[in-house]
Design a protein around this motif. Structure first.
Motif, PDB file in Angstrom:
ATOM      1  N   ASN A  33      10.404   6.874   4.332  1.00  3.91           N
ATOM      2  CA  ASN A  33      10.976   7.797   3.478  1.00  3.91           C
ATOM      3  C   ASN A  33       9.806   7.776   2.286  1.00  3.91           C
ATOM      4  OD1 ASN A  33      12.832   8.838   5.052  1.00  3.91           O
ATOM      5  ND2 ASN A  33      14.488   7.528   4.278  1.00  3.91           N
ATOM      6  N   SER A  34       9.360   6.595   1.939  1.00  8.32           N
ATOM      7  CA  SER A  34       8.355   6.228   0.670  1.00  8.32           C
ATOM      8  C   SER A  34       7.173   6.119   1.230  1.00  8.32           C
ATOM      9  CB  SER A  34       9.010   5.035  -0.186  1.00  8.32           C
ATOM     10  OG  SER A  34       8.852   3.890   0.670  1.00  8.32           O
ATOM     11  N   SER A  35       6.771   6.078   2.502  1.00 12.02           N
ATOM     12  CA  SER A  35       5.352   5.860   2.998  1.00 12.02           C
ATOM     13  C   SER A  35       4.696   4.713   2.316  1.00 12.02           C
ATOM     14  CB  SER A  35       4.623   7.155   2.646  1.00 12.02           C
ATOM     15  OG  SER A  35       5.193   8.227   3.381  1.00 12.02           O
ATOM     16  N   LYS A  36       5.357   3.387   2.189  1.00 15.54           N
ATOM     17  CA  LYS A  36       4.778   2.320   1.834  1.00 15.54           C
ATOM     18  C   LYS A  36       4.850   1.334   2.929  1.00 15.54           C
ATOM     19  CE  LYS A  36       6.434   3.005  -2.814  1.00 15.54           C
ATOM     20  NZ  LYS A  36       7.239   2.329  -3.890  1.00 15.54           N
ATOM     21  N   VAL A  66       4.997  -7.607   8.652  1.00 14.25           N
ATOM     22  CA  VAL A  66       4.444  -6.280   7.940  1.00 14.25           C
ATOM     23  C   VAL A  66       5.652  -5.236   8.027  1.00 14.25           C
ATOM     24  CG1 VAL A  66       3.420  -5.464  10.082  1.00 14.25           C
ATOM     25  CG2 VAL A  66       2.806  -4.417   8.036  1.00 14.25           C
ATOM     26  N   LYS A  67       6.101  -4.308   7.097  1.00 12.20           N
ATOM     27  CA  LYS A  67       6.962  -3.481   7.224  1.00 12.20           C
ATOM     28  C   LYS A  67       6.591  -2.181   6.593  1.00 12.20           C
ATOM     29  CE  LYS A  67      11.796  -2.964   6.428  1.00 12.20           C
ATOM     30  NZ  LYS A  67      12.741  -2.960   7.569  1.00 12.20           N
ATOM     31  N   PHE A 116       0.880  -1.272  -0.160  1.00 12.67           N
ATOM     32  CA  PHE A 116      -0.063   0.064  -0.034  1.00 12.67           C
ATOM     33  C   PHE A 116       0.993   1.238   0.017  1.00 12.67           C
ATOM     34  CE2 PHE A 116      -2.695  -3.220   2.519  1.00 12.67           C
ATOM     35  CZ  PHE A 116      -3.484  -3.344   1.728  1.00 12.67           C
ATOM     36  N   LYS A 117       0.500   2.323  -0.659  1.00 11.88           N
ATOM     37  CA  LYS A 117       1.149   3.646  -0.792  1.00 11.88           C
ATOM     38  C   LYS A 117       0.069   4.677   0.169  1.00 11.88           C
ATOM     39  CE  LYS A 117       3.899   6.945  -2.401  1.00 11.88           C
ATOM     40  NZ  LYS A 117       4.976   7.598  -1.519  1.00 11.88           N
ATOM     41  N   VAL A 160      -4.749   5.703   2.540  1.00 12.09           N
ATOM     42  CA  VAL A 160      -4.197   4.618   1.673  1.00 12.09           C
ATOM     43  C   VAL A 160      -4.478   5.266   0.240  1.00 12.09           C
ATOM     44  CG1 VAL A 160      -4.142   2.269   0.590  1.00 12.09           C
ATOM     45  CG2 VAL A 160      -4.205   2.902   3.160  1.00 12.09           C
ATOM     46  N   VAL A 161      -3.705   5.675  -0.484  1.00 13.93           N
ATOM     47  CA  VAL A 161      -3.580   6.371  -1.927  1.00 13.93           C
ATOM     48  C   VAL A 161      -3.343   5.421  -3.103  1.00 13.93           C
ATOM     49  CG1 VAL A 161      -3.033   8.558  -0.917  1.00 13.93           C
ATOM     50  CG2 VAL A 161      -1.092   7.299  -1.779  1.00 13.93           C
ATOM     51  N   ALA A 162      -2.858   4.333  -3.091  1.00 16.43           N
ATOM     52  CA  ALA A 162      -2.849   3.316  -3.996  1.00 16.43           C
ATOM     53  C   ALA A 162      -2.407   1.973  -3.513  1.00 16.43           C
ATOM     54  CB  ALA A 162      -1.735   3.862  -4.881  1.00 16.43           C
TER      55      ALA A 162
END
Length: 69
Positions: free
Chosen positions: A38-41, A33-34, A6-7, A67-69
């Motif tokens: 920095n990339s907000s993923k 889960v990780k 998820f982004k 969650v945007v993507a």
């Protein structure tokens, strides 16, 4: 095991990582889960017979992260 990514909208603090990893990591069927600050993923490895990607997304959103993507 399955993997979902998820982004999120940009994370604002490192404590966000712990909050998300702790809550999602306690869900039955989630193996790992990780969260990458920095990339907000978010990347989660899970058993599809116990939990769905949609359920994981809902948990993250209920914590206050979009969650945007």
């Amino acid at each position: 095991m399955n993997t979902v990514k998820f982004k999120l909208e940009p994370l604002t603090c490192p404590s966000c990582i712990k909050k998300i990893e702790s809550k999602v990591g306690k869900v039955e069927g989630v193996e790992e889960v990780k969260v990458l600050f920095n990339s907000s993923k978010v990347k989660a490895t899970f058993d599809k017979d116990k939990v769905t990607p949609e359920e994981l997304k809902t948990i993250i959103e209920k914590l206050g992260y979009a969650v945007v993507a």
